[in-house]
Design an enzyme around this catalytic site. Structure first.
Site, short mmCIF file in Angstrom:
data_model
loop_
_atom_site.label_atom_id
_atom_site.label_comp_id
_atom_site.label_asym_id
_atom_site.label_seq_id
_atom_site.Cartn_x
_atom_site.Cartn_y
_atom_site.Cartn_z
N ASP A 87 0.85 -1.23 -0.03
CA ASP A 87 0.08 0.09 0.15
C ASP A 87 0.91 1.24 0.08
O ASP A 87 2.06 1.27 0.38
CB ASP A 87 -0.96 0.15 1.28
CG ASP A 87 -0.25 -0.09 2.55
OD1 ASP A 87 0.42 1.13 2.91
OD2 ASP A 87 0.49 -1.04 3.04
N ASP A 144 1.62 4.50 2.31
CA ASP A 144 1.08 4.99 3.39
C ASP A 144 0.26 6.24 3.31
O ASP A 144 0.10 6.70 2.46
CB ASP A 144 2.35 5.34 4.21
CG ASP A 144 2.23 5.09 5.57
OD1 ASP A 144 1.96 3.91 6.04
OD2 ASP A 144 2.68 5.88 6.41
#
Length: 270
Positions: free
Chosen positions: A209, A211
């Protein structure tokens, strides 16, 4: 030194709870001076090497990042004879743009920033033993990992935070502004403890992902992290197998020789 049971270890991260399949696999329950490790250690053969596998969080993910028995894990692996450690892990991305990272990237970092604060980070409990740690990852093992696939990136800084919560947007922007590339919750003190055990250690980081503050409107949730890691398990398994096949001889590596002539105040098993 007794005959090693394994000379290479893989420490599985979030979503990575098994690695050794097929052939003869033995399970070892190791007692350590630092309590129980995260779980039994499985040992089998991969690419002609005796490999130990330990899920960092336990097979049932019972240990949160700040509750992992890091010292017990490192001591237990060394007691089996392990001298080289591969540490796959899930990370968030911080750097963006043409030279940044994106979900699905695999990075072998070369630098680490420790922002944890509740963990026992050393085997040293008395005396003057100061670990040289300017370069926290083994260059030889890191090069083997980076060379195992064309899409693996070598180099980058991973900041390790305490967890178990994810970062606020302000924290994430702060880390990105410092020039750091990846964010993680388990890479410290694991890397330093491996060095204290005179082991060659490298991290293999899968970006799951971006952040919270790295992209406008972005946020991180557990389901997203677990899902992307699961989707890349077969890819990581192949990468680890090729890395193990290409590992250099650890004899003479500075990850071990740093302790020569140093009066260690703790025991290294094996």
């Amino acid at each position: 030194m007794s005959t090693p049971i394994a000379d290479v270890a893989v420490i599985g991260g979030t979503g990575f709870y098994s690695f050794l399949e097929g052939g003869e696999v033995t399970e070892h329950h190791v007692e350590t001076p630092y309590g129980d490790p995260s779980g039994p250690i499985a040992v089998g053969e991969v690419a002609g090497r005796r490999v130990a596998f330990l899920p960092r969080h336990g097979a049932d993910h019972r240990h949160p990042p700040h509750g992992i028995p890091f010292r017990a894990n490192a001591w237990a692996l060394r007691s089996l004879g392990v001298r080289q450690v591969l540490a796959p892990c899930a990370v968030g991305g911080l750097s963006t743009g043409p030279d940044g990272v994106a979900p699905g990237d695999v990075v072998v970092p070369d630098q680490l920033v420790d922002r944890t604060f509740r963990r026992v980070g050393s085997f040293v409990e008395s005396g003057a033993v100061h670990l040289p740690f300017a370069d926290p990852y083994c260059p030889g093992v890191s090069a083997a990992a980076a060379g195992a696939a064309d899409d693996v990136r070598l180099g980058g800084t991973m900041v390790v935070v305490e967890g178990p919560r994810f970062s606020t947007r302000a924290e994430s922007r702060h880390y990105a502004a410092a020039g750091w590339d990846l964010i993680n919750m388990t890479g410290a003190p694991e890397a330093a403890l491996a060095r204290e055990m005179r082991q060659c250690y490298a991290s293999i980081a899968l970006v799951t992902d971006m952040d919270a503050g790295a992209e406008s409107g972005a946020g991180v949730d557990q389901e997203q992290v677990f899902a992307l890691f699961k989707a890349n398990l077969e890819r990581l398994t192949g990468l680890l197998t090729r890395t193990i096949e290409a590992l250099p001889d650890p004899d003479g590596c500075s990850c071990s020789t740093w302790a020569e002539g140093v009066g260690l105040t703790y025991d290294i098993p094996g």
